[in-house]
Design a protein around this motif. Structure first.
Motif, short mmCIF file in Angstrom:
data_model
loop_
_atom_site.label_atom_id
_atom_site.label_comp_id
_atom_site.label_asym_id
_atom_site.label_seq_id
_atom_site.Cartn_x
_atom_site.Cartn_y
_atom_site.Cartn_z
N GLU B 44 0.86 -1.18 0.00
CA GLU B 44 0.00 0.00 0.00
C GLU B 44 0.90 1.23 0.00
OE1 GLU B 44 -2.68 -0.22 3.33
OE2 GLU B 44 -3.62 -2.07 2.61
N ILE B 45 0.46 2.27 -0.70
CA ILE B 45 1.29 3.46 -0.81
C ILE B 45 0.54 4.66 -0.24
CG2 ILE B 45 2.53 4.98 -2.40
CD1 ILE B 45 2.61 2.63 -4.36
N TYR B 46 1.17 5.33 0.75
CA TYR B 46 0.58 6.54 1.32
C TYR B 46 1.55 7.69 1.13
CZ TYR B 46 -2.64 3.26 3.47
OH TYR B 46 -3.57 2.28 3.69
N ARG B 47 1.17 8.66 0.32
CA ARG B 47 2.03 9.80 0.03
C ARG B 47 3.45 9.32 -0.28
NH1 ARG B 47 0.16 14.29 4.47
NH2 ARG B 47 -1.74 14.92 3.45
N GLY B 48 3.54 8.34 -1.15
CA GLY B 48 4.85 7.89 -1.61
C GLY B 48 5.52 6.87 -0.71
N TYR B 51 4.20 0.51 2.01
CA TYR B 51 4.20 -0.45 3.10
C TYR B 51 3.79 -1.81 2.58
CZ TYR B 51 4.20 3.82 5.85
OH TYR B 51 4.51 5.05 6.37
#
Lengths: 434, 112
Positions: B44-48, B51
């Motif tokens: 999963e990608i949160y603001r680049g 994870y």
């Protein structure tokens, strides 16, 4: 633009009258109360307060991990209360009084405890009590924005001391420089609603906080993924709505300038959200929800200084550019230097604020705000904007650094490693979410 | 008696046959679980920031059955839960030593 109510207090009254009252009625004196303007400023004040509680509290609260939700929300809420008192005690006086021989730098303490503010005291065409409270909500959100940079690791007690000192020593003077009759306003820096005063200021202070406090425990090894993005979406949406009070309210009148500020705010925000979304979609294969709301906030930040000076086309371009720059600020820039700006206070507010301040100098239209920008041949405006940016960055960064070092030496800045791993909610507040 | 444990994709729960006299399933327990097999996790990608999420949402179904119904029940699950893609899940069959229906204190096959 806010300073104009002081420097040219006649303007608002006359313009307000032209739009609101009968055309045949003669122009009234500058210090006549305008009920239309007052009604809008009462509304704007409530809207801007809503940006911090619950807007920013939820926006940030959704992005942290489950163990730090209450601590994060508590920071915004407690700051709201503390800034209210400090603004009444000294902040408003420092920012908006006449400082005499030192007026270029601060407003002095002649209006401490609001001693000069009576029920009938007017500020332009609205009661001074309304203008003071409106400005108070700006003094509330600015330190609250900084908390995004040190989220999940700063001690609540140190955060309160830092925020309180910061608003008096950093925020109030910079506000005076730009809006209170200080040297940046006199130099012609365009900052309609606080791109420099609020966003660059808070963003840079946040960056210094992230650097001084250091990284969160486990960064890079364990998941720091947001625990509930729905809260963040609600928060970002409340920020968006509240921002109409922030930007259109900064006209300090219910007039055509406020109307255009509202329109360009909406356009730039939507454009920035789409811009971030498309870039992320192309580069990371999926348009994330966090990306959409981050782009929107980036657009709101960038259009803040521009909102009284650009037309809809300028706002569209400004938004598209700001979305891309903020994407870079919150992803690449942060990784390039490795600081832990937890919730991207600098990546979005600092970077977006700088971009917005410069782009205001590019897209400003004389037909909108009376000042031409680069595209209308006034290249000098970009340099004036740069002066405002550099002065704010330098002062904010240095004083924030010194404040943090002093507070760190006296009482420490971070919770213990054990407390941080276990979570701030329980250790700092004795409560948990679920 | 046999105890059947199936771990399947959440969206394949509905096609799994509900208990009837015909399909040999008398009762069923369903729980939401997380885990992974060969499928591993996803990112999963949160603001680049990317994870690795190693545990994926799955549904665990559990049934106690008469051993003569084993093949029937297992094929009912595999037939319904299968999509042919990695991550479809597994079915485990365990010997079941005893069972008690609490209300009546019946034991053994009467209890399942």
């Amino acid at each position: 633009m806010l300073k104009r109510i002081w420097a040219h207090s006649g303007r608002v009254g006359i313009l307000g009258l032209a739009t609101m009252a009968l055309a045949s009625q003669p122009a009234l004196a500058a210090d006549k109360l305008d009920t239309g303007n007052t009604a809008w400023m009462l509304t704007s004040t409530a809207l801007v307060l809503m940006m911090t509680i619950p807007g920013l509290a939820l926006f940030y609260g959704g992005m942290v991990r489950k163990k730090n939700v209450l601590a994060t929300i508590a920071q915004s809420f407690a700051i709201t209360c503390l800034m209210t008192v400090l603004w009444m005690v000294a902040g408003y006086s420092i920012a908006f009084s006449d400082g005499g021989s030192l007026n270029s730098f601060w407003g002095g303490l002649s209006n401490a405890f609001l001693v000069n503010m009576g029920k009938d005291t007017l500020n332009g065409s609205i009661p001074d009590s309304v203008f003071m409270t409106f400005q108070m909500t700006f003094a509330i959100i600015t330190p609250a924005l900084i908390t995004g940079a040190f989220a999940e690791r700063m001690k609540f007690s140190s955060m309160m001391v830092f925020s309180g000192l910061w608003v008096i020593i950093v925020y109030a003077p910079i506000t005076h420089w730009v809006w209170g009759g200080g040297f940046l306003g006199e130099a012609g820096v365009l900052d309609f609603a606080g791109g420099t005063v609020v966003h660059i200021n808070a963003g840079v202070a946040g960056l210094v906080c992230a650097l001084v406090l250091g990284k969160r425990e486990g960064l890079g090894n364990e998941s720091m993924a947001p625990h509930n993005l729905v809260l963040s979406v609600i928060g970002a949406s409340l920020l968006w709505v509240g921002w109409f009070g922030f930007n259109a309210g900064s006209a300090v009148a219910a007039d055509e300038s406020a109307g255009m500020a509202m329109a360009v705010t909406q356009i730039a925000t939507a454009a920035a959200a789409l811009s971030w979304m498309v870039i992320e979609w192309v580069l990371k294969k999926k348009p994330s929800v966090l990306g959409l709301i981050s782009g929107a906030v980036g657009g709101l930040v960038a259009v803040t200084p521009a909102s009284g000076f650009v037309d809809p086309s300028g706002a569209l371009m400004l938004g598209l550019i700001a979305g891309a720059i903020c994407y870079w600020g919150a992803t690449s820039l942060k990784n390039m230097f490795g600081y832990d700006d937890s919730l991207d206070a600098f990546g979005i507010h600092g970077v977006g604020g700088i971009a917005g301040a410069l782009l205001t100098g590019v897209f400003a239209k004389s037909a909108i705000g009376g000042t031409a920008g680069l595209l209308e041949g006034n290249a000098g405006q970009v340099l004036i904007q740069l002066e405002g940016i550099v002065a704010t960055i330098a002062y904010s960064a240095i004083v924030t650094f010194v404040l943090l070092k002093i507070i760190g030496a006296v009482m420490g800045l971070r919770v213990s490693r054990e407390e941080e791993i276990e979570g701030l909610d329980y250790n700092e507040h004795g409560e948990t979410v679920h | 008696m046999k105890y059947i444990i199936g771990i399947i994709k959440p969206h394949r729960l509905d096609p799994v046959p509900t208990p009837t006299a015909e399909n040999g399933i008398e009762g069923i327990t369903v729980s939401e679980v997380k885990g992974h097999g060969r499928q591993k996790g996803h990112s999963e990608i949160y603001r680049g920031a990317e994870y690795q999420v190693s545990f994926l949402p799955k549904v665990k179904i559990e049934m106690a059955i008469d051993e003569t119904r084993e093949d029937e029940v297992v094929s009912a699950i595999t037939g319904s839960a299968g999509t042919g893609k990695i991550g479809d899940g597994k079915v485990f069959v365990l010997p079941l030593e005893s069972a008690v229906r609490i209300r009546t204190c019946e034991t053994g096959k009467q209890a399942i």
